[in-house]
Write a protein that holds these residues in place. Structure first.
Motif, PDB file in Angstrom:
ATOM      1  N   ILE A 206      13.778  15.060  -6.024  1.00  0.00           N
ATOM      2  CA  ILE A 206      13.215  13.766  -6.359  1.00  0.00           C
ATOM      3  C   ILE A 206      13.896  13.351  -7.650  1.00  0.00           C
ATOM      4  O   ILE A 206      13.426  12.579  -8.441  1.00  0.00           O
ATOM      5  N   SER A 207      15.024  13.840  -7.932  1.00  0.00           N
ATOM      6  CA  SER A 207      15.893  13.465  -9.329  1.00  0.00           C
ATOM      7  C   SER A 207      16.207  12.124  -9.219  1.00  0.00           C
ATOM      8  O   SER A 207      16.184  11.411 -10.456  1.00  0.00           O
ATOM      9  N   GLN A 208      16.238  11.189  -8.047  1.00  0.00           N
ATOM     10  CA  GLN A 208      16.512   9.768  -8.247  1.00  0.00           C
ATOM     11  C   GLN A 208      15.375   9.137  -7.451  1.00  0.00           C
ATOM     12  O   GLN A 208      15.438   8.035  -7.321  1.00  0.00           O
ATOM     13  N   ALA A 209      14.219   9.741  -7.642  1.00  0.00           N
ATOM     14  CA  ALA A 209      13.006   9.363  -6.604  1.00  0.00           C
ATOM     15  C   ALA A 209      12.491   7.812  -7.501  1.00  0.00           C
ATOM     16  O   ALA A 209      12.252   7.020  -6.811  1.00  0.00           O
ATOM     17  N   ASN A 210      12.232   7.748  -8.818  1.00  0.00           N
ATOM     18  CA  ASN A 210      11.939   6.624  -9.507  1.00  0.00           C
ATOM     19  C   ASN A 210      12.875   5.578  -9.378  1.00  0.00           C
ATOM     20  O   ASN A 210      12.637   4.320  -9.325  1.00  0.00           O
ATOM     21  N   GLN A 211      14.152   5.769  -9.716  1.00  0.00           N
ATOM     22  CA  GLN A 211      15.397   4.722  -9.425  1.00  0.00           C
ATOM     23  C   GLN A 211      15.309   4.098  -7.760  1.00  0.00           C
ATOM     24  O   GLN A 211      15.471   3.270  -7.922  1.00  0.00           O
ATOM     25  N   LEU A 212      15.103   5.116  -6.944  1.00  0.00           N
ATOM     26  CA  LEU A 212      14.903   4.592  -5.429  1.00  0.00           C
ATOM     27  C   LEU A 212      13.812   3.982  -5.432  1.00  0.00           C
ATOM     28  O   LEU A 212      13.814   2.782  -4.676  1.00  0.00           O
ATOM     29  N   LEU A 213      12.653   4.213  -5.979  1.00  0.00           N
ATOM     30  CA  LEU A 213      11.284   3.542  -5.899  1.00  0.00           C
ATOM     31  C   LEU A 213      11.521   2.015  -6.577  1.00  0.00           C
ATOM     32  O   LEU A 213      11.022   0.999  -5.977  1.00  0.00           O
TER      33      LEU A 213
ATOM     34  N   PRO B  28       5.676  16.012   1.083  1.00  0.00           N
ATOM     35  CA  PRO B  28       5.359  15.587   2.329  1.00  0.00           C
ATOM     36  C   PRO B  28       4.873  14.065   2.525  1.00  0.00           C
ATOM     37  O   PRO B  28       5.379  13.358   3.245  1.00  0.00           O
ATOM     38  N   THR B  29       4.090  13.603   1.464  1.00  0.00           N
ATOM     39  CA  THR B  29       3.898  12.190   1.190  1.00  0.00           C
ATOM     40  C   THR B  29       4.872  11.189   1.068  1.00  0.00           C
ATOM     41  O   THR B  29       4.936  10.310   1.552  1.00  0.00           O
ATOM     42  N   ILE B  30       5.863  11.590   0.121  1.00  0.00           N
ATOM     43  CA  ILE B  30       6.834  11.200  -0.261  1.00  0.00           C
ATOM     44  C   ILE B  30       7.748  10.635   0.793  1.00  0.00           C
ATOM     45  O   ILE B  30       8.408   9.488   1.317  1.00  0.00           O
ATOM     46  N   LYS B  31       8.182  11.856   1.788  1.00  0.00           N
ATOM     47  CA  LYS B  31       8.679  11.543   3.046  1.00  0.00           C
ATOM     48  C   LYS B  31       7.918  10.815   3.791  1.00  0.00           C
ATOM     49  O   LYS B  31       8.695   9.906   4.658  1.00  0.00           O
ATOM     50  N   HIS B  32       6.957  10.975   4.098  1.00  0.00           N
ATOM     51  CA  HIS B  32       6.081  10.107   5.173  1.00  0.00           C
ATOM     52  C   HIS B  32       6.018   8.519   4.621  1.00  0.00           C
ATOM     53  O   HIS B  32       6.550   7.604   5.487  1.00  0.00           O
ATOM     54  N   LYS B  33       5.658   8.214   3.452  1.00  0.00           N
ATOM     55  CA  LYS B  33       5.596   6.989   3.132  1.00  0.00           C
ATOM     56  C   LYS B  33       6.960   6.182   3.068  1.00  0.00           C
ATOM     57  O   LYS B  33       7.101   5.062   3.569  1.00  0.00           O
ATOM     58  N   ALA B  34       8.001   7.148   2.689  1.00  0.00           N
ATOM     59  CA  ALA B  34       9.488   6.550   2.833  1.00  0.00           C
ATOM     60  C   ALA B  34       9.812   6.078   4.004  1.00  0.00           C
ATOM     61  O   ALA B  34      10.502   5.196   4.325  1.00  0.00           O
ATOM     62  N   HIS B  35       9.689   7.237   4.990  1.00  0.00           N
ATOM     63  CA  HIS B  35       9.668   6.871   6.456  1.00  0.00           C
ATOM     64  C   HIS B  35       8.941   5.593   7.018  1.00  0.00           C
ATOM     65  O   HIS B  35       9.672   4.782   7.656  1.00  0.00           O
ATOM     66  N   GLN B  36       7.877   5.514   6.698  1.00  0.00           N
ATOM     67  CA  GLN B  36       7.347   4.446   7.215  1.00  0.00           C
ATOM     68  C   GLN B  36       7.961   3.106   6.425  1.00  0.00           C
ATOM     69  O   GLN B  36       8.102   2.068   7.190  1.00  0.00           O
ATOM     70  N   ILE B  37       8.098   3.142   5.176  1.00  0.00           N
ATOM     71  CA  ILE B  37       8.967   1.815   4.945  1.00  0.00           C
ATOM     72  C   ILE B  37      10.334   1.505   5.214  1.00  0.00           C
ATOM     73  O   ILE B  37      10.837   0.476   5.543  1.00  0.00           O
ATOM     74  N   LYS B  38      11.018   2.764   5.554  1.00  0.00           N
ATOM     75  CA  LYS B  38      12.326   2.677   6.038  1.00  0.00           C
ATOM     76  C   LYS B  38      12.352   2.078   7.589  1.00  0.00           C
ATOM     77  O   LYS B  38      13.205   1.075   7.816  1.00  0.00           O
ATOM     78  N   GLY B  39      11.205   2.389   8.307  1.00  0.00           N
ATOM     79  CA  GLY B  39      11.188   1.691   9.685  1.00  0.00           C
ATOM     80  C   GLY B  39      10.784   0.275   9.662  1.00  0.00           C
ATOM     81  O   GLY B  39      11.414  -0.687  10.296  1.00  0.00           O
TER      82      GLY B  39
ATOM     83  N   GLU C 134       0.833  -1.362  -0.034  1.00  0.00           N
ATOM     84  CA  GLU C 134      -0.134   0.018  -0.035  1.00  0.00           C
ATOM     85  C   GLU C 134       0.870   1.333   0.070  1.00  0.00           C
ATOM     86  O   GLU C 134       0.663   2.345  -0.606  1.00  0.00           O
ATOM     87  N   ASN C 135       1.833   1.178   0.814  1.00  0.00           N
ATOM     88  CA  ASN C 135       2.838   2.447   0.554  1.00  0.00           C
ATOM     89  C   ASN C 135       3.484   2.722  -0.711  1.00  0.00           C
ATOM     90  O   ASN C 135       3.855   3.762  -0.915  1.00  0.00           O
ATOM     91  N   ILE C 136       3.942   1.485  -1.399  1.00  0.00           N
ATOM     92  CA  ILE C 136       4.713   1.636  -2.471  1.00  0.00           C
ATOM     93  C   ILE C 136       3.611   2.273  -3.662  1.00  0.00           C
ATOM     94  O   ILE C 136       3.884   3.195  -4.167  1.00  0.00           O
ATOM     95  N   VAL C 137       2.313   1.827  -3.474  1.00  0.00           N
ATOM     96  CA  VAL C 137       1.390   2.464  -4.359  1.00  0.00           C
ATOM     97  C   VAL C 137       1.320   4.023  -4.068  1.00  0.00           C
ATOM     98  O   VAL C 137       0.936   4.835  -5.090  1.00  0.00           O
ATOM     99  N   ALA C 138       0.992   4.403  -2.656  1.00  0.00           N
ATOM    100  CA  ALA C 138       1.189   5.473  -2.421  1.00  0.00           C
ATOM    101  C   ALA C 138       2.169   6.437  -2.854  1.00  0.00           C
ATOM    102  O   ALA C 138       2.158   7.741  -3.241  1.00  0.00           O
ATOM    103  N   LEU C 139       3.568   5.796  -2.704  1.00  0.00           N
ATOM    104  CA  LEU C 139       4.531   6.598  -3.169  1.00  0.00           C
ATOM    105  C   LEU C 139       4.662   6.778  -4.594  1.00  0.00           C
ATOM    106  O   LEU C 139       5.170   7.881  -5.017  1.00  0.00           O
ATOM    107  N   LYS C 140       4.351   6.041  -5.512  1.00  0.00           N
ATOM    108  CA  LYS C 140       4.228   6.025  -7.060  1.00  0.00           C
ATOM    109  C   LYS C 140       3.521   7.234  -7.113  1.00  0.00           C
ATOM    110  O   LYS C 140       3.861   8.095  -7.928  1.00  0.00           O
ATOM    111  N   GLU C 141       2.169   7.428  -6.390  1.00  0.00           N
ATOM    112  CA  GLU C 141       1.381   8.586  -6.873  1.00  0.00           C
ATOM    113  C   GLU C 141       1.905   9.795  -6.336  1.00  0.00           C
ATOM    114  O   GLU C 141       1.940  10.910  -7.018  1.00  0.00           O
ATOM    115  N   ALA C 142       2.624   9.728  -5.006  1.00  0.00           N
ATOM    116  CA  ALA C 142       3.106  10.995  -4.557  1.00  0.00           C
ATOM    117  C   ALA C 142       4.509  11.545  -5.478  1.00  0.00           C
ATOM    118  O   ALA C 142       4.643  12.684  -5.538  1.00  0.00           O
ATOM    119  N   ILE C 143       5.168  10.600  -5.922  1.00  0.00           N
ATOM    120  CA  ILE C 143       6.369  10.877  -6.770  1.00  0.00           C
ATOM    121  C   ILE C 143       5.698  11.625  -8.214  1.00  0.00           C
ATOM    122  O   ILE C 143       6.219  12.591  -8.418  1.00  0.00           O
TER     123      ILE C 143
END
Length: 118
Positions: free
Chosen positions: A91-98, A54-65, A39-48
């Motif tokens: 977010i220049s590398q956001a898609n690569q990191l995703l 703020p959503t990228i930061k929040h979802k990435a933080h959730q996945i990190k933890g 679910e977080n990955i789906v939300a990250l794709k949309e946020a990117i």
């Protein structure tokens, strides 16, 4: 099977520690992790796509933890980098990191299916 020089995507020792060796608990914890992370990955794709920092930061933080908690360290590292970039509104590398996060997610899911199937 993994090549001999490649470490497993899930640190089983970490899972053993947090579940006190209870395999049923490990399996359930991973099921919850995979569901929430998907679910977080789906939300990250949309946020990117929307450059919603703020959503990228929040979802990435959730996945990190959560990935660090269940012993999927490489996913946690990629998510931490994405969180850092979102903090800098870069977010220049956001898609690569995703892509890396999704790759580690898939490897961990396959590993869990093999190692925790009944």
């Amino acid at each position: 099977m993994l090549p001999q020089d490649e470490e497993p995507p899930v640190n089983l020792q970490r899972l053993q520690e947090i579940t006190r060796g209870k395999v049923a608990m490990q399996k359930r914890l991973l099921e919850i992790f995979f569901q929430a992370t998907e679910e977080n990955i789906v939300a990250l794709k949309e946020a990117i796509a929307n450059q919603d920092f703020p959503t990228i930061k929040h979802k990435a933080h959730q996945i990190k933890g959560s990935s660090a908690n269940v012993g999927i360290q490489k996913m946690s590292i990629a998510a931490a980098e994405l969180e850092k970039q979102a903090n800098q509104q870069n977010i220049s590398q956001a898609n690569q990191l995703l892509n890396e996060i999704e790759n580690y997610f898939q490897k961990a899911r396959e590993f869990a299916e093999i190692n925790f199937s009944n």
